[in-house]
Design an enzyme around this catalytic site. Structure first.
Site, PDB file in Angstrom:
ATOM      1  N   ARG A 259     -26.004 -45.568   7.844  1.00 37.45           N
ATOM      2  CA  ARG A 259     -26.436 -45.157   9.184  1.00 37.45           C
ATOM      3  C   ARG A 259     -27.850 -45.638   9.498  1.00 37.45           C
ATOM      4  O   ARG A 259     -28.186 -45.865  10.663  1.00 37.45           O
ATOM      5  CB  ARG A 259     -26.315 -43.636   9.318  1.00 37.45           C
ATOM      6  CG  ARG A 259     -24.848 -43.210   9.388  1.00 37.45           C
ATOM      7  CD  ARG A 259     -24.648 -41.736   9.600  1.00 37.45           C
ATOM      8  NE  ARG A 259     -23.259 -41.469   9.944  1.00 37.45           N
ATOM      9  CZ  ARG A 259     -22.742 -40.270  10.113  1.00 37.45           C
ATOM     10  NH1 ARG A 259     -23.502 -39.207   9.953  1.00 37.45           N
ATOM     11  NH2 ARG A 259     -21.470 -40.125  10.428  1.00 37.45           N
TER      12      ARG A 259
ATOM     13  N   LYS B 165      -6.807 -31.145   8.156  1.00 38.07           N
ATOM     14  CA  LYS B 165      -6.366 -30.107   9.070  1.00 38.07           C
ATOM     15  C   LYS B 165      -5.773 -30.654  10.363  1.00 38.07           C
ATOM     16  O   LYS B 165      -6.349 -31.526  10.996  1.00 38.07           O
ATOM     17  CB  LYS B 165      -7.536 -29.177   9.427  1.00 38.07           C
ATOM     18  CG  LYS B 165      -8.062 -28.376   8.231  1.00 38.07           C
ATOM     19  CD  LYS B 165      -9.171 -27.432   8.671  1.00 38.07           C
ATOM     20  CE  LYS B 165      -9.659 -26.576   7.499  1.00 38.07           C
ATOM     21  NZ  LYS B 165     -10.713 -25.630   7.920  1.00 38.07           N
TER      22      LYS B 165
ATOM     23  N   GLY C 292     -16.135 -40.801   8.905  1.00 34.81           N
ATOM     24  CA  GLY C 292     -16.912 -40.947   7.684  1.00 34.81           C
ATOM     25  C   GLY C 292     -16.075 -41.112   6.437  1.00 34.81           C
ATOM     26  O   GLY C 292     -16.360 -41.968   5.589  1.00 34.81           O
TER      27      GLY C 292
ATOM     28  N   GLY D 287     -16.439 -37.066  14.687  1.00 40.38           N
ATOM     29  CA  GLY D 287     -15.996 -36.292  15.841  1.00 40.38           C
ATOM     30  C   GLY D 287     -16.001 -37.083  17.130  1.00 40.38           C
ATOM     31  O   GLY D 287     -15.084 -36.969  17.947  1.00 40.38           O
TER      32      GLY D 287
END
Length: 396
Positions: free
Chosen positions: A36, A197, A354, A377
């Site tokens: 990053r 999930k 990620g 996200g």
């Protein structure tokens, strides 16, 4: 797209507040992965060469509005300076007297890193007063953190209403790549979605099954879908409360003509005997103590055949427990196959998140895909067709 980009900004001699994502993993107080940091170098270099005073802002971890020494951005200073080949100053706070004093010392072309934004509760609350305190440090605002663009925080949304606002080079490149490849993708389009999930990717799954021709599911998320179809998944990680949602997604897929690929065999371990050798079994053979940790070879072969029949592939999330070899073998096999198809020009591949990037790095194929997004996200929400607050405020 209508982004306000850096080529439209007059930055020479200006104090430029740059929102970057330096939320890098730390090991014993040192940056363990500088991906990053490297992503921000083009924007920092552009502003440095144009004679701007470059003031970098970021979060690190989740300090929840408290000053946490182990989450200080001071750890980023040395590796960032090494990558830049130039000194980087550090301010012990991101607002107030300490930050203002550090900014006053800057000369044109210099770079300053502010302390962790999330040491202040006003950051995540998008508090107008905190945004004004940040804005007082600069003349212009540049957002180069696509990975944080799905959050309406003070440094990603509030500041853009207070200062002339522009997209950084990494933000611009990522959005342009995604729009180019996925705005009008060449069909058939396939998706591979893994991870733990269903609940965190519900909107994404509902969106994708109306737009893809094929969708393959892996990771613990696939366990929930298998359970929803009446399979016993033993002691495997799953979300039984999401079974109805899973069945609804499968029904939407059928109505939309999207083929869903679920596991037909799996690799299991025994939760009561962690050292026991992994076993490849069919779903029907799972015992009460078994946990599914990876896709089986037949399931992976099914996925590879679907790739070979597709022209565009979107990938997010691992297919197994990649941090515990040999339960990474399904993910590695599928990634390497996709890389070969991409490099031969037979498949356009977009990967994001990620965990996905970490798997690519472990497989040694980081540069093999057409687009690789480090965002998690934000990538998922963009893929789900949502408006990202941090992008919306940069558009004309």
């Amino acid at each position: 797209m209508g982004l306000r980009t850096l080529d439209k900004a007059q930055v020479a001699g200006k104090r430029v507040l740059v929102r970057v994502d330096f939320n890098a993993p730390l090991a014993e107080g040192r940056v363990a992965d500088d991906t990053r940091l490297r992503a921000a170098l083009p924007t920092i270099g552009f502003l440095h060469q144009k004679g701007a005073q470059v003031i970098l802002m970021s979060h690190l971890g989740r300090p929840k509005g408290q000053r946490v020494a182990s989450m200080s951005l001071r750890a980023v200073v040395e590796p960032l300076a090494r990558l830049m080949g130039a000194p980087v100053a550090f301010a012990e706070d991101c607002v107030g007297d300490l930050a203002q004093a550090a900014v006053r010392k800057m000369a044109d072309g210099q770079v300053l890193l502010l302390e962790n934004l999330r040491f202040h509760p006003g950051e995540e609350r998008n508090d107008p007063a905190f945004a004004r305190d940040l804005a007082a440090l600069g003349d212009l605002y540049v957002d180069d953190a696509f990975s944080a663009a799905h959050r309406a925080h003070a440094s990603t949304e509030g500041l853009a209403h207070l200062l002339p606002a522009f997209a950084g080079l990494a933000m611009q490149r990522e959005l342009e790549q995604l729009e180019t490849v996925l705005g009008s993708p060449e069909p058939p389009v396939m998706g591979i979605i893994g991870g733990a999930k269903v609940s965190t990717k519900l909107d994404l799954l509902n969106h994708l099954v109306t737009r893809l021709q094929r969708l393959a599911l892996g990771g613990a998320m696939a366990n929930t879908f298998c359970f929803a179809q009446g399979h016993d998944v033993g002691a495997s990680l799953q979300e039984p409360e999401m079974a109805a949602n899973a069945r609804a997604i499968l029904e939407t897929a059928r109505a939309s003509g999207c083929e869903i690929l679920l596991p037909i065999d799996v690799v299991v371990g025994d939760t009561q005997a962690p050292d026991a050798a992994p076993r490849v079994i069919e779903l029907a053979a799972i015992q009460a103590a078994d946990s599914i940790f990876d896709l089986g070879p037949a399931s992976v072969s099914q996925m590879l055949q679907a790739m070979d029949a597709s022209r565009t592939l979107v990938w997010n999330g691992p297919l197994g427990v990649i941090e515990r070899p040999p339960f990474d073998s399904g993910t590695m096999r599928a990634l390497r196959h996709a890389a070969g198809r991409a490099q031969s020009g037979d498949l356009v591949v977009v990967a994001g998140g990620g965990d996905t990037v970490a798997a690519l790095r472990a497989a040694g194929i980081t540069d093999a895909f057409d687009v690789v997004s480090t965002a998690g996200g934000a990538f998922l929400e963009w893929m789900a067709g949502k408006t990202l607050p941090g992008v919306a405020v940069l558009q004309d």
